[in-house]
Structure formats: C-alpha cells, structure tokens
Design an enzyme around this catalytic site. Sequence first.
Site, PDB file in Angstrom:
ATOM      1  N   GLU A 108       0.847  -1.198   0.000  1.00 40.41           N
ATOM      2  CA  GLU A 108       0.000   0.000   0.000  1.00 40.41           C
ATOM      3  C   GLU A 108       0.879   1.243   0.000  1.00 40.41           C
ATOM      4  O   GLU A 108       2.037   1.178   0.425  1.00 40.41           O
ATOM      5  CB  GLU A 108      -0.884   0.000   1.254  1.00 40.41           C
ATOM      6  CG  GLU A 108      -0.073   0.216   2.525  1.00 40.41           C
ATOM      7  CD  GLU A 108      -0.776  -0.234   3.794  1.00 40.41           C
ATOM      8  OE1 GLU A 108      -1.027  -1.448   3.921  1.00 40.41           O
ATOM      9  OE2 GLU A 108      -1.071   0.635   4.625  1.00 40.41           O
ATOM     10  N   LYS A 114       2.777   4.574   1.016  1.00 43.80           N
ATOM     11  CA  LYS A 114       3.214   5.192   2.275  1.00 43.80           C
ATOM     12  C   LYS A 114       2.835   6.662   2.192  1.00 43.80           C
ATOM     13  O   LYS A 114       3.385   7.418   1.392  1.00 43.80           O
ATOM     14  CB  LYS A 114       4.725   5.028   2.438  1.00 43.80           C
ATOM     15  CG  LYS A 114       5.227   5.550   3.768  1.00 43.80           C
ATOM     16  CD  LYS A 114       6.678   5.134   3.971  1.00 43.80           C
ATOM     17  CE  LYS A 114       7.158   5.430   5.382  1.00 43.80           C
ATOM     18  NZ  LYS A 114       7.185   6.843   5.696  1.00 43.80           N
ATOM     19  N   ASP A 154       2.525  10.504   2.974  1.00 40.20           N
ATOM     20  CA  ASP A 154       3.448  11.469   3.564  1.00 40.20           C
ATOM     21  C   ASP A 154       2.671  12.492   4.387  1.00 40.20           C
ATOM     22  O   ASP A 154       2.362  13.584   3.926  1.00 40.20           O
ATOM     23  CB  ASP A 154       4.239  12.154   2.439  1.00 40.20           C
ATOM     24  CG  ASP A 154       5.475  12.835   2.976  1.00 40.20           C
ATOM     25  OD1 ASP A 154       5.761  12.701   4.182  1.00 40.20           O
ATOM     26  OD2 ASP A 154       6.153  13.505   2.183  1.00 40.20           O
TER      27      ASP A 154
HETATM   28  S1  IVH Z   1       2.333   1.037   9.076  1.00 48.15           S
HETATM   29  C1  IVH Z   1       3.943  -0.822  12.917  1.00 48.15           C
HETATM   30  N1  IVH Z   1       1.445   1.984   6.799  1.00 48.15           N
HETATM   31  O1  IVH Z   1       5.259   5.869   8.034  1.00 48.15           O
HETATM   32  C2  IVH Z   1       3.905  -0.120  11.620  1.00 48.15           C
HETATM   33  N2  IVH Z   1       2.784   3.412   8.139  1.00 48.15           N
HETATM   34  O2  IVH Z   1       8.073   5.457   8.584  1.00 48.15           O
HETATM   35  C3  IVH Z   1       2.941   0.997  11.621  1.00 48.15           C
HETATM   36  N3  IVH Z   1       3.065   5.645   7.203  1.00 48.15           N
HETATM   37  O3  IVH Z   1       5.010   6.165  11.520  1.00 48.15           O
HETATM   38  C4  IVH Z   1       3.019   1.838  10.440  1.00 48.15           C
HETATM   39  N4  IVH Z   1       1.845   5.352   5.413  1.00 48.15           N
HETATM   40  O4  IVH Z   1       3.404   7.529  10.063  1.00 48.15           O
HETATM   41  C5  IVH Z   1       2.172   2.242   7.890  1.00 48.15           C
HETATM   42  N5  IVH Z   1       0.522   2.704   4.802  1.00 48.15           N
HETATM   43  C6  IVH Z   1       1.257   2.950   5.883  1.00 48.15           C
HETATM   44  C7  IVH Z   1       1.855   4.192   6.110  1.00 48.15           C
HETATM   45  C8  IVH Z   1       2.629   4.384   7.240  1.00 48.15           C
HETATM   46  C9  IVH Z   1       2.571   6.210   6.090  1.00 48.15           C
HETATM   47  C10 IVH Z   1       3.951   6.361   8.139  1.00 48.15           C
HETATM   48  C11 IVH Z   1       3.579   6.214   9.592  1.00 48.15           C
HETATM   49  C12 IVH Z   1       4.784   5.616  10.248  1.00 48.15           C
HETATM   50  C13 IVH Z   1       5.866   5.981   9.301  1.00 48.15           C
HETATM   51  C14 IVH Z   1       7.049   5.039   9.409  1.00 48.15           C
END
Ligand code: IVH
Length: 704
Positions: A123, A125, A127
């Site tokens: 999925e 990520k 921002d």
């Molecule tokens: S999962 C335990 N899924 O990226 C894992 N994070 O670099 C929980 N983020 O702190 C995070 N899109 O703020 C997850 N589809 C996504 C995301 C995502 C953005 C951010 C989130 C996290 C950071 C880590």
Amino acid sequence: MAEKPVEELTEAEARAELARLAQAIAAANTAYHMLDAPEISDAEYDALKQRNTAVEARFPALKRADSPSDQVGAAVADGFGKIAHRVRMLSLENAFASEDVADFDDRVRKFLGHSGVLSYTAEPKIDGLSLSLRYESGVLIQAATRGDGEVGENVTENARTIADIPQRLTGAPEVLEVRGEVYMSHADFAALNARAVAAGDKTFANPRNAAAGSLRQLDAAITASRPLRFFAYSWGELSQPLANTQFEAIQRLKALGFQTNPLTVLCDGPETLLTHYRLIESQRATLGYDIDGVVYKVNDLALQARLGFRSSTPRWAIAHKFPAELAWTELLGIDIQVGRTGALSPVARLKPVTVGGVVVSNATLHNEDYIAGRDSRSQEIRGGKDIRVGDWVQVYRAGDVIPKVADVDLSRRKSDAQPYVFPILCPECGSEAHREEGDSVRRCTGGLICPAQAVERLKHFVSRSAFDIEGLGAKQVEMFFKDQTLPVKTPAEIFTLASRDSANPLQKLKNRDGFGEVSAAKLFAAIEARRTIPLDRLIFSLGIRHVGEVAAGLLARHYSTWEAFESAATEARPGNAAWAELTAIDGVGAVMAQSLVDAFANLGERAAIDALAGELNIQPVRARGPVESPVAGKTVVFTGTLEKMTRAEAKARAEALGAKVAGSVSAKTDLVIAGPGAGSKAKEAERLGVEIIDEDAWLRLIGG
Ligand code: IVH
C-alpha cells in the site's frame, strides 16, 4: 416559524442564514462532542447540515471560511496534554533498492522457517503524520500524535474536526485503537496557501507541514477550517482481533467507516510486490496527495505476532521508499514572468527531465539574488555559486507543486558561460523595473499599461475570494484579454460584455469556439449576478499591493460605504487628517496606506477604478462598532462545566460583548470563568494571579 425555502432566499438572507446555521451546528457539535450532552436529535442535526449545504450550493460565493460543511465537530482545545500509548507507535525499516525487498522476504521466511511463498499487503506510504484514535464502546474518546512512539500529544478536539474520522462506530470491538495518517491533498494545500497569500499570512512549504501545522493547533477551530484527511492503515490496542489477516483487518476498518487507501493490494512474494511498487510509482503524480514509498506487511496476523518487533520497528513490515525527487538537467534559458503587482519572477526553462514521475521543464529561480547565489540578506547560498544559462542544474520537487532549482554543477560549466544579467526594464512593457530598498523583488513600474500586470490583475479580479464569477476563470480572462471583437482589458469591461455583445449582431459570443447559446447566456447571467457586490470584496478585488482579504475587510468595516472609502483613499497624504484616520485602523500600517493612496493617485488606475465603480451596485458593509461592555477588550477563558449555557453560547456571547475568548490561560488572560470540575487552567490562573470567578458572577458581570 416555517423556514423559507432555499430557492426563495435573497443573497442577504442567505448570508444571515449561513451565519445562523454555522452557529447552530457549532453549538450542536460542542454539546455533543465536548459536553456529551446532545441538545438536538440526530435528524435535526442532519437537517441543519443539509440546509447549510443547500444554501451554499445556491450561493457558493457566500460559503463561510468556517463553513460547517468542511468540518465535523469544533471546539477549543485544552492545550496539548500527553497521552501514553498503550501499544507503542512504531516506525518502519526502509528499503531503497529491489534487492532490499528480496532480502526482507528472505529474512522473514528464515525467521519463520517458512520455505513457501509468503503473502504480503502492499500500500502507499502516505506522507503525512500518524495519529492514533481510541474508541471505547464505539465512541471516539481520544486522539494522540505519535510523539516519541511511547507518549504522544493529546489532539482529540482537533481530530474531531476531521471529516474522515468517524465520531462513532457501530459493531466495533469494545476497545479499538485505529492508527493511520493525517494528510492534506494537493488541491487543498494549494487553496490553503492561496488563502494565506491573499491574507498576507505565511505559506506552508508542503502538504505534510500544512497537515502537521493544522493538526497541532491549540485552537481546534483553526484545525476545523483546514481541510485535513485521514487514511487508516493500522491499529493499536484491541479488545478483540479485527480479523485473521492484515488485508481483512483493513477491510474491516473500511466497513466501520474509515477511509482506507484504494491502492492496497495482496501480493505473493517479492516479485509481485515490486510490480505493485512500480504501479503505485507510476500513479504517484496523479494521486492528488503526497506519498513517499510503498509499505509491505506480512498478511497473516498470526505470523506478524510470531515475527514481533525489534527495538523500534516491526520485523513483519518494511517501507520501500521512492528515490529522492531530484534530477540534473540543462538550463536552456531564463524567462522573466511579470505578476499582478509587477514582480519580475525568473523562471528556469529546462531541458525536460523526469523528477519523481513528473516531467519538469520549468522551475522557479525565485529572484535575482537567488540566481546570483545570495539570499535576501546578501549571505551566500550554494556556497556563493551563481546560476548561468547553459549550466547543469539540480531540480527538485518538494511536496509542493512548483519545482525549484537547488544546485549547479560548476564542473560542467562551459568556459564561455556568462553571468546572468537581471533585466532592469520590464520585458512585457519596457517600463523601468525598480527594486526598492530591502525588497528582494524587482517590480515593473508600468502599472496597468503593462499587459502582463493588466491580465494578472484581471485574473485576480475574478478569483475565488474576489468577484468569483462562474465561468470566467483565468483561461477565459486570457482569451477575452486578447479578443479583437469583444475585448476585456479592465474589470469594468467585464460588466459591459453583454451589452457590447448584443450591440454587435455579426460576431456573437454564442457562435465562438467554446461557447454556445446556453454557455454565453450563462456567462452573462453570472456576470450580472455579481454586479451587486459587498464593499469588502470589491476592495480586495482591486488587487492593490499589501491590501489582502483581511485588510479589505478592515477597510470596508471602517468606512462602510464606497463613497467614504474612496474619498479617504483619494485625500489621504502623510500628515493630514484622512491619513491619520486611515492609519489609525487597527491592522492598517503606513506601507499599506501608502500603497492604497498610490493606487488612487495613479491616473490610469484611477480611471479603471472609477469605470468599475460606475458599473457596480456596491453594498455597504456594516461597521462592527466599538462594543461598550464591562468585558470589552478583555481576554477571558472558560474552564470546567458551564451550567447555564453551552460553551459555544458562552463564547459567542462573550465575543458579542467585545471580549476575546482564549483556549488557555496565560499572562495575557484578564479573567477566568471556572465551573465545576475546573482543573489545570484554574490552577494556572491562580499561579499567575489572574482573577477567577464562577458562572453566576460572570452572568452578573455581563448583565444577563
Ligand atoms: S504502518 C507498525 N502503513 O510511516 C507499523 N505506516 O516510517 C505501523 N506511514 O510512523 C506503520 N503510510 O506515520 C504504515 N501505509 C502505511 C503508512 C505508514 C505512512 C507512516 C507512519 C509511520 C511511518 C514510518
């Protein structure tokens, strides 16, 4: 009393109705969310919202900045308390190359002793910034930022104003912490910055900063006015599992009413992950919001549990980041664009290059100092390297839309490259381009004789916060500006379009490309509808430098009528009475006053303004008038439970009496009204020696 049908409302009635509805909906939100004591039924609440939407649909120009259709809930935040996360909020390990993804899959399978193909979700990520929402018995009770992962900030009241975040859930586990990302779309970000520019406020550098700045506001009303969104992608504490797999858990969150990302898919093994990565990357530029990679998660939740965590990242997930949005290319030329206020802006014409999935052929070079390698205080930037035509330059796309030139490669500079000479004459009209002391911008002094300024002024004139004429946007303005038979060179000519068209039997607008009988008639009707215009909008529309939307409102409320405003702007000169009155308006300084006076003293500008005013029916704006009350000018803070009225009502009454209502106690607070259950704010008031009274004493003070 029966409500008047929306179709029958006059503009003035609609304006009053929108104000009434905004207040009623805000009061209902406070009663429901803050005081947990709803005063109206859900059906009545929905009816208020629907009526508000209907009035806004009929009178889009009247939509309020605090329109209830842009928000859910609204309240004054209690400062940011701290919230300890019951389940830590983690970050993700990063992968950059395809091999890193294959390594990740290998490690996971080794850890599990799994020889077959593993299933993962993939999925985008997002921002933005992560947020944890806690629901108990289906009711949103708490929202916290990530903070350091252990302890976050309590932003509950702010989160309540985000439309994507449900206040109540049906069929959810007793305890459910939903986690996801708060973000702002590109369109909303651009509009927010445009409003900031118009108001003379600071702009945000990118949507992420805008989202973070908007969520972390001490006043939830400000958050409510910012268009934030939320994607759910994870969870914290749960009283019951959501599902057996990551994919199903996300579907469950969707069914509960959360927004989940539509590009979330199931993939088998690293090859399919990479295929989806490339698909998402190819769509990156058109998604309408910023993403910076693709997140892969082991699908089976039992396997996730076995894999567990390292110190700060889960073993079962990884973020495959997109390469930085940077590229090197050749600078083919430097063009100078002339803006509405005459500012000469250098634009880099580049050999087209792909930056983060978008082909870039133009980038901003800011101003002449930037090209020369200096900032506005003459300090070196880029190590003092200047930028020359023919150079290899590094282009980058930050979160915002306009690409920038960041750096220059001197080793590839041709020996005959010449330093760029910034023009001192306007390239559009040949007038002198002047740079004022302390200003980083050089400006064309041609005013309305400069075609570039004239057309940009027209675009401003028809823009959203100005005349906002339906069907007459920037594109149409450019067309009419150049038109031979039906030219529009000044705002006044917009209002003579219809009569000029009907006087010309041969080349009618309806027979033109892009127009037909209906669209031409519609345009004329839309223009006619704006012939009546409130004074504040008109002043803003004139596009006078330093006179933004807020200043226009101040001027309109002070002078009330066009006649009074016009004579002030005509007569004021430093030292005389009109000048003293003008600069005495709170929020109007000498620079703005001078700019206004200059515009009215310039013959060309003055002729355009007079011609415009002659076409219009300018509605006076009522002055707010100084309020005489014992609390006028005082800063008050309400805390604890109010028993005689809702918070919203108390706030509205205090404001109507000229008081400023603040959300937190500081040395500037004059009075704290404390009801039962008052806590930290009352203590702070005591510490600072601020007067504290109860609700009855407050009511006696304000005479009601
Ligand atoms: S999962 C335990 N899924 O990226 C894992 N994070 O670099 C929980 N983020 O702190 C995070 N899109 O703020 C997850 N589809 C996504 C995301 C995502 C953005 C951010 C989130 C996290 C950071 C880590």
